[in-house]
Every structure is written in structure tokens, then in C-alpha cells.
Design an enzyme around this catalytic site. Structure first.
Site, PDB file in Angstrom:
ATOM      1  N   ARG A   1       2.008   6.745  19.457  1.00  0.00           N
ATOM      2  CA  ARG A   1       1.462   6.598  18.093  1.00  0.00           C
ATOM      3  C   ARG A   1       0.277   7.536  17.896  1.00  0.00           C
ATOM      4  O   ARG A   1       0.100   8.115  16.827  1.00  0.00           O
ATOM      5  CB  ARG A   1       1.006   5.152  17.850  1.00  0.00           C
ATOM      6  CG  ARG A   1       2.145   4.192  17.650  1.00  0.00           C
ATOM      7  CD  ARG A   1       1.617   2.815  17.277  1.00  0.00           C
ATOM      8  NE  ARG A   1       1.356   2.684  15.845  1.00  0.00           N
ATOM      9  CZ  ARG A   1       0.704   1.662  15.303  1.00  0.00           C
ATOM     10  NH1 ARG A   1       0.245   0.689  16.052  1.00  0.00           N
ATOM     11  NH2 ARG A   1       0.518   1.610  14.002  1.00  0.00           N
TER      12      ARG A   1
ATOM     13  N   GLY B   1      -3.677   2.975  14.166  1.00  0.00           N
ATOM     14  CA  GLY B   1      -3.003   2.226  13.103  1.00  0.00           C
ATOM     15  C   GLY B   1      -3.416   2.752  11.728  1.00  0.00           C
ATOM     16  O   GLY B   1      -3.920   3.872  11.591  1.00  0.00           O
TER      17      GLY B   1
ATOM     18  N   ASP C   1     -10.732   3.647   1.333  1.00  0.00           N
ATOM     19  CA  ASP C   1     -11.150   3.350   2.714  1.00  0.00           C
ATOM     20  C   ASP C   1     -11.923   4.520   3.323  1.00  0.00           C
ATOM     21  O   ASP C   1     -12.940   4.316   3.993  1.00  0.00           O
ATOM     22  CB  ASP C   1      -9.929   3.050   3.605  1.00  0.00           C
ATOM     23  CG  ASP C   1      -9.448   1.623   3.432  1.00  0.00           C
ATOM     24  OD1 ASP C   1     -10.243   0.774   2.979  1.00  0.00           O
ATOM     25  OD2 ASP C   1      -8.277   1.355   3.754  1.00  0.00           O
TER      26      ASP C   1
ATOM     27  N   GLY D   1      -7.698   3.784  18.596  1.00  0.00           N
ATOM     28  CA  GLY D   1      -6.711   3.128  17.734  1.00  0.00           C
ATOM     29  C   GLY D   1      -5.961   4.171  16.917  1.00  0.00           C
ATOM     30  O   GLY D   1      -6.491   5.271  16.665  1.00  0.00           O
TER      31      GLY D   1
ATOM     32  N   LYS E   1       0.808  -1.233   0.000  1.00  0.00           N
ATOM     33  CA  LYS E   1       0.000   0.000   0.000  1.00  0.00           C
ATOM     34  C   LYS E   1       0.844   1.287   0.000  1.00  0.00           C
ATOM     35  O   LYS E   1       0.386   2.313  -0.479  1.00  0.00           O
ATOM     36  CB  LYS E   1      -0.946   0.013   1.200  1.00  0.00           C
ATOM     37  CG  LYS E   1      -2.113  -0.941   1.058  1.00  0.00           C
ATOM     38  CD  LYS E   1      -3.039  -0.770   2.244  1.00  0.00           C
ATOM     39  CE  LYS E   1      -4.253  -1.642   2.114  1.00  0.00           C
ATOM     40  NZ  LYS E   1      -5.279  -1.279   3.088  1.00  0.00           N
TER      41      LYS E   1
ATOM     42  N   VAL F   1       0.503   5.554  23.468  1.00  0.00           N
ATOM     43  CA  VAL F   1       0.187   6.990  23.374  1.00  0.00           C
ATOM     44  C   VAL F   1       1.009   7.670  22.287  1.00  0.00           C
ATOM     45  O   VAL F   1       0.501   8.521  21.546  1.00  0.00           O
ATOM     46  CB  VAL F   1       0.476   7.701  24.722  1.00  0.00           C
ATOM     47  CG1 VAL F   1      -0.091   9.111  24.717  1.00  0.00           C
ATOM     48  CG2 VAL F   1      -0.083   6.914  25.869  1.00  0.00           C
TER      49      VAL F   1
HETATM   50  N1  LIG Z   1     -14.250  -2.403   7.856  1.00  0.00           N
HETATM   51  C1  LIG Z   1     -13.202  -2.227   7.064  1.00  0.00           C
HETATM   52  O1  LIG Z   1     -13.311  -2.023   5.849  1.00  0.00           O
HETATM   53  C2  LIG Z   1     -11.823  -2.231   7.679  1.00  0.00           C
HETATM   54  C3  LIG Z   1     -10.755  -1.607   7.001  1.00  0.00           C
HETATM   55  C4  LIG Z   1      -9.477  -1.643   7.583  1.00  0.00           C
HETATM   56  C5  LIG Z   1      -9.292  -2.291   8.804  1.00  0.00           C
HETATM   57  N2  LIG Z   1     -10.348  -2.891   9.413  1.00  0.00           N
HETATM   58  C6  LIG Z   1     -10.158  -3.574  10.711  1.00  0.00           C
HETATM   59  O2  LIG Z   1      -9.666  -2.620  11.641  1.00  0.00           O
HETATM   60  C7  LIG Z   1      -8.770  -3.250  12.560  1.00  0.00           C
HETATM   61  C8  LIG Z   1      -7.465  -2.457  12.610  1.00  0.00           C
HETATM   62  O3  LIG Z   1      -6.832  -2.471  11.355  1.00  0.00           O
HETATM   63  P1  LIG Z   1      -5.502  -1.606  11.110  1.00  0.00           P
HETATM   64  O4  LIG Z   1      -5.115  -1.811   9.700  1.00  0.00           O
HETATM   65  O5  LIG Z   1      -5.685  -0.208  11.609  1.00  0.00           O
HETATM   66  O6  LIG Z   1      -4.466  -2.356  12.065  1.00  0.00           O
HETATM   67  P2  LIG Z   1      -3.088  -1.813  12.671  1.00  0.00           P
HETATM   68  O7  LIG Z   1      -2.497  -0.771  11.786  1.00  0.00           O
HETATM   69  O8  LIG Z   1      -2.300  -3.019  13.015  1.00  0.00           O
HETATM   70  O9  LIG Z   1      -3.531  -1.079  14.071  1.00  0.00           O
HETATM   71  C9  LIG Z   1      -4.078  -1.829  15.128  1.00  0.00           C
HETATM   72  C10 LIG Z   1      -4.576  -0.877  16.218  1.00  0.00           C
HETATM   73  O10 LIG Z   1      -5.238  -1.663  17.233  1.00  0.00           O
HETATM   74  C11 LIG Z   1      -4.641  -1.382  18.498  1.00  0.00           C
HETATM   75  N3  LIG Z   1      -4.674  -2.602  19.325  1.00  0.00           N
HETATM   76  C12 LIG Z   1      -4.366  -3.858  18.923  1.00  0.00           C
HETATM   77  N4  LIG Z   1      -4.506  -4.716  19.970  1.00  0.00           N
HETATM   78  C13 LIG Z   1      -4.901  -3.961  21.033  1.00  0.00           C
HETATM   79  C14 LIG Z   1      -5.207  -4.271  22.407  1.00  0.00           C
HETATM   80  N5  LIG Z   1      -5.128  -5.523  22.871  1.00  0.00           N
HETATM   81  N6  LIG Z   1      -5.587  -3.251  23.217  1.00  0.00           N
HETATM   82  C15 LIG Z   1      -5.673  -1.988  22.747  1.00  0.00           C
HETATM   83  N7  LIG Z   1      -5.380  -1.627  21.473  1.00  0.00           N
HETATM   84  C16 LIG Z   1      -5.010  -2.616  20.626  1.00  0.00           C
HETATM   85  C17 LIG Z   1      -3.218  -0.969  18.181  1.00  0.00           C
HETATM   86  O11 LIG Z   1      -2.698  -0.236  19.274  1.00  0.00           O
HETATM   87  P3  LIG Z   1      -1.088  -0.051  19.464  1.00  0.00           P
HETATM   88  O12 LIG Z   1      -0.704   1.095  18.564  1.00  0.00           O
HETATM   89  O13 LIG Z   1      -0.936   0.256  20.890  1.00  0.00           O
HETATM   90  O14 LIG Z   1      -0.461  -1.358  19.039  1.00  0.00           O
HETATM   91  C18 LIG Z   1      -3.459  -0.108  16.918  1.00  0.00           C
HETATM   92  O15 LIG Z   1      -3.913   1.172  17.273  1.00  0.00           O
HETATM   93  C19 LIG Z   1      -8.625  -4.704  12.071  1.00  0.00           C
HETATM   94  O16 LIG Z   1      -9.470  -5.508  12.848  1.00  0.00           O
HETATM   95  C20 LIG Z   1      -9.087  -4.651  10.628  1.00  0.00           C
HETATM   96  O17 LIG Z   1      -9.645  -5.885  10.198  1.00  0.00           O
HETATM   97  C21 LIG Z   1     -11.612  -2.854   8.898  1.00  0.00           C
END
Ligand SMILES: NC(=O)c1ccc[n+]([C@@H]2O[C@H](COP(=O)([O-])OP(=O)(O)OC[C@H]3O[C@@H](n4cnc5c(N)ncnc54)[C@H](OP(=O)(O)O)[C@@H]3O)[C@@H](O)[C@H]2O)c1
Length: 286
Positions: A161, A134, A107, A132, A71, A159
Site C-alpha cells: 500500500r 490509508g 483535510d 501509514g 467521499k 508495504v
Molecule cells: N485529525 C484529523 O482530522 C483526522 C483526519 C482523518 C483521520 N484521522 C485519524 O487518522 C487515523 C487513520 O485514518 P485513515 O482514514 O487514514 O484510516 P485508514 O484509511 O483505515 O488507514 C489506516 C492506516 O493505519 C494502519 N494501521 C492500522 N492498524 C495498524 C497496526 N496495528 N499497526 C500498524 N499500522 C496500522 C494501516 O496500515 P495497513 O495498510 O497495513 O492496514 C493504514 O495505513 C484514524 O485514527 C483517524 O481517526 C484524523
């Protein structure tokens, strides 16, 4: 599906790619509309990205979705990148337009389109909390900022991030964005006074994981949007329903981000119900 010498090709690149559900979703839409297109998954390893892009150009491919890990790395290969994709820092859709390749990110508009479809409004001039920090949080914050939300709190376990994302985006977009921790004493008030709470933390996927916010902080009538789609109704959403909030899960965003790419390639907004059913079928097969 009848493939002929005139069939147009669209598809997705990623590494790995075999678990992608995009082929089922897009081919269902193609079939429902009777279009002469086919959507193909391509396994492209990082070292082969440039060669793959050149190959797609050579065969007049129409469009490509881009998933992990390409990406960001695909961006130098493009002729034009949309403002949203630049702000998000990631491209998930390529449009091959004669000699040019245009990169976009669907997105953010997919997130907003799913809200509209559910009859929910973005609080223009109001405030939102995004849990979140990410990749998906970045797309959500960009979507909300460009849609007119004035104040956004990004609350994250790590924090630093949240602070880095808030500083980076508020500078570029001119919206008040604050990065805080999940244990910050400002969070209960931010949740209670915001019209929209969005969860992007993947912790929501684990049904046994403690909720990241206390549902008692939620004001009834506010909107709680969990973009996590497995499970389709997360524990956060269940708790928000009990508080009297409006809720929306992540499946709509997933379908609409694909639908928006589909429209860019074919000129037709696809029947999202056919895509949703195909997605459900793909989940049921797992
Ligand atoms: N509906 C849709 O179209 C769509 C699109 C994209 C993503 N998603 C979903 O969104 C979610 C996140 O995706 P992403 O790409 O943003 O992932 P990512 O970049 O890996 O970010 C993950 C986020 O979740 C937090 N996190 C993970 N485990 C945690 C825990 N145990 N307690 C507290 N915070 C936690 C992380 O916090 P830290 O920074 O502290 O690690 C980070 O902020 C996934 O489940 C994905 O399937 C859905």
C-alpha cells in the site's frame, strides 16, 4: 437558535451519521457568530446518494460535508473538483453555487493550518516521514508535497500500500516519494534525518499498541505530528516530548478542516476556540 424562512442550511451526509460530531462543532461556530445558518446531519445510504444531491440542489442548500462511505462515490455528481481533492481521490466538502456543485477536500489545508496555528513550519525543501498509507496519509502527503516538502517516505505495515501510494502520487506531483515497510532498514535513518514525522496509522488510538517507530531514532527539535485525536496526546507524542521534539496532536486538524469548509460556505473563518470547546463537549458526552 432561531430558525426562520431565511435560515440557510448546511450539513453532513454519511452512512452511518449519528456518531458525527460535526453538527456540534459547526452549530457552535454558527451560534458564536450569530449567523442565520443551521448545520444538519443527513443519513444518506449509498443507493440514495444521487437523489439526495438532486434534493439538496432543489432546496438551495448552501453546502455539505461528506463522510464515509460517500467521499469517492460523490465525485461523478459534481460539476467541478479542486486539484487537491482530485489528487487525494476524495471529496469531503460540497459547495452549492447556483446550478454548479463544487467538490473540495479540506483535510490537506486543515492539516497545514493546524501546524501554522501551533507555530510550526512545514520543512520546505526538506524531508518528511509519513507513517501509514490509508486515506488520511494520502491527504497528508498531498498537503506536504504542495507545501514544498521535497522528499517523503511513506512507511506502512502493508508495504504494497505504501509503494502504490508513493508511485501514484510522485508521478502526479513530481516530488520524490518512497514507499517502505515499518521494518525497512532505511526507516531509522529516514526518521533521524527528516524535520517532520507524521503518524496517520490508527494503531496510535490503542494505548497498549507498541510504538511503530523507535523514539530513539527521533532527532530532538524535529516535529512529530500525530493526526490521531483519541487520545489527544498519543504515546508517540509523549515519547517525542521526552526526546525533545516539537509535537502536535490531531484535534487541531479536525477543527480546522471543518473551519475551512465553514468559511467556504459563509465567507467567515469561524472562531476555532468555540469549535474546539464544542468538540471537547461532544467527546465528554461519550
Ligand atoms: N485529525 C484529523 O482530522 C483526522 C483526519 C482523518 C483521520 N484521522 C485519524 O487518522 C487515523 C487513520 O485514518 P485513515 O482514514 O487514514 O484510516 P485508514 O484509511 O483505515 O488507514 C489506516 C492506516 O493505519 C494502519 N494501521 C492500522 N492498524 C495498524 C497496526 N496495528 N499497526 C500498524 N499500522 C496500522 C494501516 O496500515 P495497513 O495498510 O497495513 O492496514 C493504514 O495505513 C484514524 O485514527 C483517524 O481517526 C484524523
Amino acid at each position: 437558535m432561531q430558525i426562520t424562512g431565511q435560515t440557510k442550511i448546511v450539513g453532513i451526509i454519511g452512512d452511518p451519521i449519528k456518531h458525527s460530531r460535526s453538527p456540534q462543532i459547526h452549530n457552535a461556530a454558527i451560534a458564536a457568530l450569530g449567523l442565520d445558518y443551521v448545520y444538519v446531519p443527513f443519513h444518506v445510504q449509498p443507493d440514495n446518494l444521487g437523489a439526495a444531491i438532486e434534493g439538496f440542489k432543489a432546496i438551495n442548500l448552501v453546502g455539505i460535508n461528506v463522510t464515509i462511505p460517500h467521499k469517492q462515490s460523490v465525485m461523478p455528481h459534481l460539476n467541478e473538483i479542486s486539484r487537491e481533492a482530485i489528487l487525494i481521490g476524495a471529496v469531503n466538502t460540497l459547495i452549492f453555487n447556483e446550478e454548479e456543485i463544487i467538490g473540495e477536500n479540506t483535510d490537506a489545508p486543515g492539516f497545514l493550518q493546524a501546524m501554522r496555528e501551533a507555530g510550526l513550519e512545514v520543512p520546505q525543501g526538506g524531508s518528511a516521514v509519513v507513517i501509514g498509507a490509508g486515506g488520511s496519509a494520502r491527504a497528508v502527503v498531498v498537503a506536504l508535497s504542495l507545501a514544498g516538502v521535497r522528499t517523503i517516505f511513506i512507511a506502512n505495515r502493508t508495504v504494497s500500500r505504501a509503494v502504490a501510494l508513493a508511485e501514484n502520487l510522485s508521478e502526479k506531483i513530481g516530488v520524490s516519494i518512497y514507499g517502505i515497510g515499518l521494518d525497512d532498514p532505511k526507516l531509522p535513518n529516514a526518521v533521524g534525518t527528516s524535520q517532520l514525522i507524521v503518524n496517520t496509522a490508527s494503531a496510535s488510538m490503542e494505548v497498549a499498541h507498541p510504538l511503530l517507530i523507535d523514539p530513539a531514532w527521533l532527532e530532538p527539535q524535529s516535529i512529530v505530528y500525530d493526526i490521531v485525536y483519541t487520545p489527544p496526546e498519543t504515546r508517540l507524542l509523549q515519547a517525542a516530548v521526552e526526546r525533545g521534539c516539537h509535537t502536535i496532536g490531531g484535534l487541531g486538524m479536525l477543527v480546522h478542516q471543518g473551519a475551512i469548509a465553514f468559511e467556504k460556505w459563509t465567507g467567515v473563518y469561524p472562531p476555532v476556540e468555540a469549535m474546539r470547546q464544542a468538540l471537547q463537549g461532544a467527546f465528554d458526552q461519550k
